[in-house]
Design an enzyme around this catalytic site. Structure first.
Site, PDB file in Angstrom:
ATOM      1  N   TYR A 181       0.354   8.839   4.554  1.00 26.97           N
ATOM      2  CA  TYR A 181      -0.558   7.698   4.641  1.00 26.97           C
ATOM      3  C   TYR A 181      -1.919   8.098   5.198  1.00 26.97           C
ATOM      4  CZ  TYR A 181       1.796   3.407   3.197  1.00 26.97           C
ATOM      5  OH  TYR A 181       2.351   2.394   2.443  1.00 26.97           O
ATOM      6  N   HIS A 186       4.767  -4.343   3.728  1.00 27.35           N
ATOM      7  CA  HIS A 186       4.430  -3.714   2.457  1.00 27.35           C
ATOM      8  C   HIS A 186       5.661  -3.716   1.547  1.00 27.35           C
ATOM      9  CE1 HIS A 186       2.272  -0.148   0.263  1.00 27.35           C
ATOM     10  NE2 HIS A 186       2.585  -1.150  -0.532  1.00 27.35           N
ATOM     11  N   TYR A 210      10.757   1.602   8.387  1.00 26.29           N
ATOM     12  CA  TYR A 210      11.215   1.481   6.999  1.00 26.29           C
ATOM     13  C   TYR A 210      12.492   0.649   6.952  1.00 26.29           C
ATOM     14  CZ  TYR A 210       7.605   4.547   5.334  1.00 26.29           C
ATOM     15  OH  TYR A 210       6.366   5.058   5.011  1.00 26.29           O
ATOM     16  N   HIS A 212       8.600  -1.472   3.775  1.00 24.26           N
ATOM     17  CA  HIS A 212       8.278  -1.035   5.125  1.00 24.26           C
ATOM     18  C   HIS A 212       7.186  -1.926   5.701  1.00 24.26           C
ATOM     19  CE1 HIS A 212       5.462   1.052   2.466  1.00 24.26           C
ATOM     20  NE2 HIS A 212       4.624   1.115   3.489  1.00 24.26           N
ATOM     21  N   ASP A 231       2.820   6.680  15.103  1.00 23.48           N
ATOM     22  CA  ASP A 231       1.890   7.731  14.705  1.00 23.48           C
ATOM     23  C   ASP A 231       0.912   8.147  15.797  1.00 23.48           C
ATOM     24  OD1 ASP A 231       2.917   8.065  12.151  1.00 23.48           O
ATOM     25  OD2 ASP A 231       1.679   6.497  11.283  1.00 23.48           O
ATOM     26  N   HIS A 273       3.666  -1.987   8.660  1.00 22.01           N
ATOM     27  CA  HIS A 273       2.710  -1.255   9.492  1.00 22.01           C
ATOM     28  C   HIS A 273       2.260  -2.189  10.605  1.00 22.01           C
ATOM     29  CE1 HIS A 273       1.935   1.874   6.294  1.00 22.01           C
ATOM     30  NE2 HIS A 273       2.307   0.861   5.526  1.00 22.01           N
TER      31      HIS A 273
END
Length: 636
Positions: A378, A595, A279, A434, A293, A436
């Site tokens: 998410y 994003h 982030y 942020h 994750d 990914h």
């Protein structure tokens, strides 16, 4: 225990519930364990590659389980390999200076219990006039640590609070400014950070029963009157000219094994390897938010149970996974993956406009292996898409609920400088910028294991005697001979892609058979190179990495990224700078998106899709889909 030799079984079959139970029992009988012992990972210890590729049905094979064993009282982590044939612990090794993943539900329960009774937390909620009974703390792996936090040597978890409300989107009611750090080793709150009272957003949730639904469209049905065209043999799947195996891994989710087309090998093993979500807000309570994750949570165990007609089309077949919980108890997770066929659009076509006015055209069909994983706010879907021309496409879909930050601003006129790191998506809510980054590990075996990676770039030639019109351009191949020279980035100007060539096979005109990785959307990491959050996910520094095959190198951010040290994973794997020419080559591809949140992403984000392709490149002598039968023409 008897040797495994069934014709239906295979060395790569995932562990059964009985084998998981046996693993825990054998370890418990042969090792001294405390009452506070957990099993963050129990999975198949995959046999050596050379044994798998030479295995013939019905012949005996070894069967081993790999377990991560965590003594939470002593804060010690062990790795065990259990021989399920002999019933012996084959290896038992203490792994120093590592921290296992967040344990579910034990670590979350500790977070809930400690925050519910802590005087400082209760005082912070009272200052905000919030009833503690209406508060839920989500648990995050701690991310970058302060010097004081690192000095504790403890396993930590961050607690981020929200007002619960009466809808599924409590993420729309952040209690901004409040962050709790819990010492899980000593079962105590280490620190409460409170930077001030920010208003709680009002009606920012999602209530499906209150939405004025549009008129539905007429039904659209997918019909296979003769049934599906794929076939199962245990975990082996055959479809059209494709053949492969699958498993559902508790850490990475869906895994493909031994992928071949028309009995020619392409991919030995392919899976998601890591997923980083940094982030971009410098606020003290936000700069620690850099999720890994896969390694910090074992995202494979967060596959959500899909249902036919809801998450997948009506012709889909659900596939179940057998996992072990953190106490080592096996459980069946239904609908962890799915398989289905779908229309693939136009496969190839030509209209002979000049002479015969004949049309030759073929429509394609695709086979999809799908899983959906929910990690906190998410939801991520990963599709492995098999196409009839020999292309293997990998799709990643992002949806769910964006992570919002509380703000005093209610409209554009009331924004402050601290709100610059996102978009005002609703009164009192900022959708924070942020990124990914998905990393996929692709153990390529293109016509065998003797391969070589090459980077391909389109180059415009300078105008001159050989190029008088200035229109010439060529594709140049750069051999990637060693690991440190094979760390590369996308370049759309040069149409850059990467090929893995066979050094054993050539097509009919003498070109080496190969598969090319063709990028789709991608992004560069926007964090400073010196940011610890970026250093902890060093794989996201580059898009393509190539390593010589090593069965111990499975995860792009390392085996234990939770509270890890910078440089783990891929940056460390390439330090020995091994040769890549004529070797068994593993390709790692990082696919990213930046994003910058928009209003339409709230309260539940529409799917954002990304993909890359593994495409045959001189692998065949001609179009391999010429033999597809034509579809019947339906008169309108």
């Amino acid at each position: 225990m008897s040797q495994i030799s069934s014709a239906e079984s295979h060395p790569l079959d995932p562990l059964t519930a009985e084998e998981i139970e046996a693993t825990v029992k054998i370890i418990g009988e042969q090792q001294l364990l405390s009452e506070a012992t957990f099993f963050p990972r129990i999975a198949l210890n995959e046999p050596a590659k050379e044994k798998v590729v030479t295995h013939t049905p019905g012949t005996p094979f070894e069967r081993e389980a790999f377990a991560v064993v965590f003594d939470s009282q002593a804060n010690i982590t062990y790795e065990a390999v259990v021989d399920l044939i002999t019933g012996e612990v084959e290896s038992w090794e203490q792994i120093p200076n590592v921290f296992v993943q967040i344990l579910d539900p034990d670590d979350y329960d500790a977070l809930e219990e400690l925050t519910a009774s802590d005087p400082e937390v209760l005082a912070a909620l009272e200052r905000r006039r919030i009833n503690p009974d209406n508060v839920y703390f989500t648990g995050w792996a701690p991310g970058p640590l302060s010097q004081e936090e690192a000095a504790t040597g403890s396993r930590l978890i961050r607690g981020i609070p929200y007002v619960i409300g009466d809808d599924i989107n409590f993420y729309g009611r952040p209690i901004e400014g409040l962050l709790v750090t819990v010492d899980l080793t000593n079962n105590q709150i280490l620190n409460v950070s409170d930077s001030g009272n920010i208003p709680i957003a009002g009606d920012a949730g999602f209530r499906a029963d209150e939405i004025d639904l549009r008129e539905p469209l007429p039904p659209l049905e997918i019909v296979e009157p003769e049934g599906a065209s794929y076939e199962f043999n245990g975990n082996q799947i055959s479809w059209d000219k494709w053949d492969f195996r699958y498993s559902i891994d508790p850490r990475t989710g869906l895994v493909l094994h031994q992928v071949s087309y028309d009995d020619r090998s392409i991919l030995y093993r392919g899976s998601l390897s890591e997923l980083s979500v940094p982030y971009g807000d410098p606020d003290g309570n936000w700069r620690v938010r850099n999720a890994l994750d896969v390694g910090e949570y074992s995202i494979g165990r967060f596959t959500y149970p899909m249902e036919v007609g809801r998450d997948i089309p009506e012709n889909a077949k659900l596939l179940d996974g057998t996992f072990a919980d953190d106490l080592g108890e096996p459980y069946l997770w239904e609908g962890a993956a799915a398989i289905y066929e779908r229309q693939g659009g136009l496969l190839w076509s030509h209209f002979d406009f000049d002479l015969t006015e004949e049309i030759e055209s073929r429509r394609s069909r695709e086979l999809v292996m799908r899983s959906i994983m929910t990690i906190g706010n998410y939801d991520y879907a990963v599709n492995w898409v098999f196409q009839q021309d020999g292309t293997l496409k990998v799709e990643a879909d992002l949806t769910g609920i964006i992570l919002a930050k509380g703000t005093e601003a209610t409209d554009m006129e009331t924004l402050s400088e601290s709100d610059a790191y996102g978009t005002l998506i609703a009164p009192n809510l900022i959708g924070v910028n942020h990124q990914h980054f998905f990393n996929f590990r692709l153990d390529m075996d293109v016509d065998g294991i003797t391969n070589m990676p090459i980077e391909m770039n389109v180059v415009s030639l300078p105008a001159g005697l050989d190029n008088p019109a200035g229109n010439a351009f060529v594709m140049q191949g750069i051999p990637l001979e060693v690991e440190t020279a094979a760390v590369r980035d996308v370049n759309t100007y040069q149409s850059r892609m990467w090929m893995v060539n066979s050094l054993e096979n050539k097509n009919q005109v003498g070109l080496p058979t190969a598969y090319a990785l063709m990028p789709g959307e991608n992004a560069f990491n926007q964090l400073s190179p010196f940011a610890e959050a970026r250093q902890l996910s060093g794989f996201s520094n580059h898009h393509a990495w190539f390593t010589q095959y090593d069965p111990e190198e499975l995860y792009a951010a390392g085996n234990y990224p939770n509270q890890g040290v910078p440089g783990q994973g891929l940056p460390s794997y390439i330090q020995d700078n091994e040769l890549l020419v004529g070797e068994d080559v593993v390709m790692w591809y990082t696919m990213g998106t930046t994003h910058m949140v928009r209003a339409e992403d709230w309260p539940i984000m529409p799917v954002h899709s990304m993909h890359f392709k593994l495409k045959p490149w001189n692998f065949f002598d001609e179009n391999p889909a010429l033999d597809i039968p034509p579809n019947p023409i339906i008169e309108s």
